[in-house]
Design a protein around this motif. Sequence first.
Motif, PDB file in Angstrom:
ATOM      1  N   LYS A 226     -23.422 -16.276 -26.211  1.00  0.00           N
ATOM      2  CA  LYS A 226     -24.580 -15.394 -26.141  1.00  0.00           C
ATOM      3  C   LYS A 226     -24.946 -15.148 -24.692  1.00  0.00           C
ATOM      4  CE  LYS A 226     -29.328 -14.788 -27.746  1.00  0.00           C
ATOM      5  NZ  LYS A 226     -30.462 -15.398 -28.491  1.00  0.00           N
ATOM      6  N   ARG A 227     -25.056 -13.882 -24.330  1.00  0.00           N
ATOM      7  CA  ARG A 227     -25.369 -13.541 -22.946  1.00  0.00           C
ATOM      8  C   ARG A 227     -26.855 -13.700 -22.687  1.00  0.00           C
ATOM      9  NH1 ARG A 227     -21.568  -8.243 -23.239  1.00  0.00           N
ATOM     10  NH2 ARG A 227     -19.568  -9.315 -23.001  1.00  0.00           N
ATOM     11  N   ALA A 228     -27.159 -14.357 -21.592  1.00  0.00           N
ATOM     12  CA  ALA A 228     -28.553 -14.568 -21.225  1.00  0.00           C
ATOM     13  C   ALA A 228     -29.193 -13.239 -20.825  1.00  0.00           C
ATOM     14  CB  ALA A 228     -28.646 -15.555 -20.067  1.00  0.00           C
ATOM     15  N   GLU A 229     -30.495 -13.145 -21.044  1.00  0.00           N
ATOM     16  CA  GLU A 229     -31.235 -11.952 -20.624  1.00  0.00           C
ATOM     17  C   GLU A 229     -31.143 -11.815 -19.105  1.00  0.00           C
ATOM     18  OE1 GLU A 229     -35.778 -10.120 -20.743  1.00  0.00           O
ATOM     19  OE2 GLU A 229     -35.305 -12.031 -21.734  1.00  0.00           O
ATOM     20  N   ILE A 230     -30.870 -10.589 -18.659  1.00  0.00           N
ATOM     21  CA  ILE A 230     -30.690 -10.354 -17.230  1.00  0.00           C
ATOM     22  C   ILE A 230     -32.060 -10.209 -16.573  1.00  0.00           C
ATOM     23  CG2 ILE A 230     -29.672  -8.856 -15.489  1.00  0.00           C
ATOM     24  CD1 ILE A 230     -27.686 -10.395 -17.245  1.00  0.00           C
ATOM     25  N   LYS A 231     -32.368 -11.129 -15.667  1.00  0.00           N
ATOM     26  CA  LYS A 231     -33.656 -11.093 -14.983  1.00  0.00           C
ATOM     27  C   LYS A 231     -33.507 -11.046 -13.468  1.00  0.00           C
ATOM     28  CE  LYS A 231     -36.204 -13.524 -18.617  1.00  0.00           C
ATOM     29  NZ  LYS A 231     -37.064 -14.690 -18.954  1.00  0.00           N
ATOM     30  N   GLN A 232     -32.288 -11.179 -12.966  1.00  0.00           N
ATOM     31  CA  GLN A 232     -32.103 -11.178 -11.521  1.00  0.00           C
ATOM     32  C   GLN A 232     -30.746 -10.574 -11.192  1.00  0.00           C
ATOM     33  OE1 GLN A 232     -32.442 -15.315 -10.541  1.00  0.00           O
ATOM     34  NE2 GLN A 232     -30.388 -15.821 -11.209  1.00  0.00           N
ATOM     35  N   LEU A 233     -30.578 -10.242  -9.933  1.00  0.00           N
ATOM     36  CA  LEU A 233     -29.325  -9.653  -9.467  1.00  0.00           C
ATOM     37  C   LEU A 233     -28.234 -10.722  -9.416  1.00  0.00           C
ATOM     38  CD1 LEU A 233     -30.762  -7.555  -6.500  1.00  0.00           C
ATOM     39  CD2 LEU A 233     -30.486  -6.876  -8.869  1.00  0.00           C
ATOM     40  N   PRO A 234     -26.968 -10.311  -9.506  1.00  0.00           N
ATOM     41  CA  PRO A 234     -26.469  -8.945  -9.684  1.00  0.00           C
ATOM     42  C   PRO A 234     -26.400  -8.566 -11.164  1.00  0.00           C
ATOM     43  CG  PRO A 234     -24.621 -10.420  -9.398  1.00  0.00           C
ATOM     44  CD  PRO A 234     -25.862 -11.283  -9.292  1.00  0.00           C
ATOM     45  N   TYR A 235     -26.461  -7.271 -11.440  1.00  0.00           N
ATOM     46  CA  TYR A 235     -26.233  -6.834 -12.811  1.00  0.00           C
ATOM     47  C   TYR A 235     -25.707  -5.401 -12.841  1.00  0.00           C
ATOM     48  CZ  TYR A 235     -30.954  -4.646 -12.695  1.00  0.00           C
ATOM     49  OH  TYR A 235     -32.071  -3.911 -12.384  1.00  0.00           O
ATOM     50  N   HIS A 236     -25.164  -5.073 -14.000  1.00  0.00           N
ATOM     51  CA  HIS A 236     -24.598  -3.758 -14.264  1.00  0.00           C
ATOM     52  C   HIS A 236     -25.347  -3.157 -15.443  1.00  0.00           C
ATOM     53  CE1 HIS A 236     -21.821  -0.710 -15.695  1.00  0.00           C
ATOM     54  NE2 HIS A 236     -21.550  -1.398 -16.785  1.00  0.00           N
ATOM     55  N   TYR A 237     -25.531  -1.854 -15.457  1.00  0.00           N
ATOM     56  CA  TYR A 237     -26.159  -1.235 -16.617  1.00  0.00           C
ATOM     57  C   TYR A 237     -25.493   0.097 -16.929  1.00  0.00           C
ATOM     58  CZ  TYR A 237     -28.784   1.414 -13.054  1.00  0.00           C
ATOM     59  OH  TYR A 237     -29.126   2.194 -11.985  1.00  0.00           O
ATOM     60  N   VAL A 238     -25.571   0.459 -18.184  1.00  0.00           N
ATOM     61  CA  VAL A 238     -25.087   1.759 -18.641  1.00  0.00           C
ATOM     62  C   VAL A 238     -26.217   2.411 -19.409  1.00  0.00           C
ATOM     63  CG1 VAL A 238     -23.453   2.981 -20.114  1.00  0.00           C
ATOM     64  CG2 VAL A 238     -22.678   1.026 -18.767  1.00  0.00           C
ATOM     65  N   GLU A 239     -26.500   3.663 -19.086  1.00  0.00           N
ATOM     66  CA  GLU A 239     -27.590   4.405 -19.718  1.00  0.00           C
ATOM     67  C   GLU A 239     -27.033   5.723 -20.216  1.00  0.00           C
ATOM     68  OE1 GLU A 239     -31.531   4.362 -17.808  1.00  0.00           O
ATOM     69  OE2 GLU A 239     -31.330   6.539 -17.694  1.00  0.00           O
ATOM     70  N   THR A 240     -27.361   6.084 -21.463  1.00  0.00           N
ATOM     71  CA  THR A 240     -26.865   7.328 -22.045  1.00  0.00           C
ATOM     72  C   THR A 240     -28.040   8.179 -22.490  1.00  0.00           C
ATOM     73  OG1 THR A 240     -24.875   6.210 -22.834  1.00  0.00           O
ATOM     74  CG2 THR A 240     -25.392   8.340 -23.828  1.00  0.00           C
ATOM     75  N   THR A 241     -28.051   9.436 -22.062  1.00  0.00           N
ATOM     76  CA  THR A 241     -29.108  10.357 -22.449  1.00  0.00           C
ATOM     77  C   THR A 241     -28.637  11.784 -22.252  1.00  0.00           C
ATOM     78  OG1 THR A 241     -31.408  11.037 -22.075  1.00  0.00           O
ATOM     79  CG2 THR A 241     -30.175  10.326 -20.152  1.00  0.00           C
ATOM     80  N   GLN A 242     -28.998  12.673 -23.188  1.00  0.00           N
ATOM     81  CA  GLN A 242     -28.749  14.109 -23.085  1.00  0.00           C
ATOM     82  C   GLN A 242     -27.283  14.429 -22.798  1.00  0.00           C
ATOM     83  OE1 GLN A 242     -31.643  16.224 -20.667  1.00  0.00           O
ATOM     84  NE2 GLN A 242     -33.093  14.539 -20.864  1.00  0.00           N
ATOM     85  N   GLY A 243     -26.373  13.653 -23.344  1.00  0.00           N
ATOM     86  CA  GLY A 243     -24.964  13.937 -23.171  1.00  0.00           C
ATOM     87  C   GLY A 243     -24.353  13.417 -21.883  1.00  0.00           C
ATOM     88  N   TYR A 244     -25.138  12.727 -21.063  1.00  0.00           N
ATOM     89  CA  TYR A 244     -24.649  12.160 -19.813  1.00  0.00           C
ATOM     90  C   TYR A 244     -24.660  10.630 -19.907  1.00  0.00           C
ATOM     91  CZ  TYR A 244     -25.325  16.786 -17.707  1.00  0.00           C
ATOM     92  OH  TYR A 244     -25.264  18.132 -17.416  1.00  0.00           O
ATOM     93  N   THR A 245     -23.768  10.013 -19.161  1.00  0.00           N
ATOM     94  CA  THR A 245     -23.744   8.561 -19.053  1.00  0.00           C
ATOM     95  C   THR A 245     -23.912   8.183 -17.587  1.00  0.00           C
ATOM     96  OG1 THR A 245     -22.309   8.283 -20.976  1.00  0.00           O
ATOM     97  CG2 THR A 245     -22.389   6.461 -19.413  1.00  0.00           C
ATOM     98  N   VAL A 246     -24.792   7.215 -17.346  1.00  0.00           N
ATOM     99  CA  VAL A 246     -25.015   6.704 -15.999  1.00  0.00           C
ATOM    100  C   VAL A 246     -24.526   5.260 -15.960  1.00  0.00           C
ATOM    101  CG1 VAL A 246     -26.694   6.246 -14.168  1.00  0.00           C
ATOM    102  CG2 VAL A 246     -27.061   8.145 -15.756  1.00  0.00           C
ATOM    103  N   GLY A 247     -23.581   4.992 -15.063  1.00  0.00           N
ATOM    104  CA  GLY A 247     -23.160   3.621 -14.804  1.00  0.00           C
ATOM    105  C   GLY A 247     -23.786   3.171 -13.504  1.00  0.00           C
ATOM    106  N   GLY A 248     -24.469   2.039 -13.518  1.00  0.00           N
ATOM    107  CA  GLY A 248     -25.181   1.594 -12.317  1.00  0.00           C
ATOM    108  C   GLY A 248     -24.960   0.127 -12.038  1.00  0.00           C
ATOM    109  N   TRP A 249     -25.123  -0.220 -10.768  1.00  0.00           N
ATOM    110  CA  TRP A 249     -25.032  -1.613 -10.325  1.00  0.00           C
ATOM    111  C   TRP A 249     -26.166  -1.890  -9.352  1.00  0.00           C
ATOM    112  CZ3 TRP A 249     -21.009   1.367 -11.585  1.00  0.00           C
ATOM    113  CH2 TRP A 249     -19.989   0.819 -12.379  1.00  0.00           C
TER     114      TRP A 249
END
Length: 334
Positions: A226-249
């Motif tokens: 089970k992955r711990a909740e991310i509360k500090q750096l470093p982390y990666h995220y993916v966000e999807t909205t309106q047909g676009y995907t954002v990959g962020g670090w």
Amino acid sequence: MKILAPKPVPTHIISGFLGAGKTTLLQHLLAQKPEHEVWAILMNEFGQIGVDQQLIAQQQGYAVKELLGGCLCCSSQLPMQIALSRLLSESKPDRLFIEPTGLGHPAQLLEQLTEPHWQSSLNMRALVIVVDGSRLHDREWVQQNLYTDQLKAAQIVVLSHVDCMNDADWQAYSALKQEYQTYVQYWIEAENGQVGLPQLDIVQQPVQRKIQPLLKLQKIQSNDEKRAEIKQLPYHYVETTQGYTVGGWKLPKRWQFNFYNLLDLLCAQQDWVRIKGIFNTDQGWKSFNFNPQQFNYKSADESIDNRIEIITQSHQDWFAFETQLLACCRNIDQ
């Protein structure tokens, strides 16, 4: 006799940076209330003395409640939940407006109000951000992290003070629309806050955002772990909205990157719509702002962290990119 459950209340968040004209817009919206309806307003001020409530007419058919001190977007959710629950139960509104402080993060508020707890009570409408058009020429103003975070959260942007805009403001507005086309669906140029309610009465589109450990770390974790909740750096995220995907670090600021290796990596990427980042490099802090027509980079002020976002409409091998990105770092300490 069967008692019908109350319908979820159409709920609008009217946000925007300090002095943008949120209350003026709200006043014009309230003037459009049908006589037979009751509308409610929850206002949040950062200080301990409420002023905005005095600007909203205390007339029959309106219920106004203020939440003072702190920000309902990012402070403890309990005061906001209590205030909102009371407002809904006491006034039983047909429509609800929420005006957070100009120092708030409306994306966090929207995330709170779309949780399962509120879905039977609230029908969230498109998040509105009010932008002061007369300040768009001030690059330091519009490049503040809080300002850009608010724009990224917006589904609708209302441009205020259009009568005070100069040529530089209009040019900056055109650039802003281009830069945030992947986030904002509708741009409304409003004179004196005059916007018709139907222009804003649009269902909020869901945003899917998943914050995870770096992909490199996920690879070495077992599937059952089970992955711990991310509360500090470093982390990666993916966000999807309106047909676009954002990959962020987001990476610790103490990590320093080889500037030329990093530049080569970013220039080598393909099939993207936008790349924006800021990094601590061996050549000093550098910001990158790439669109398909221009690859811009320049020296930047020290940031609170290293960060990058890549916006795309096509599949990307995020793990391959992250591996190459980390290879540009001179002092990873994980």
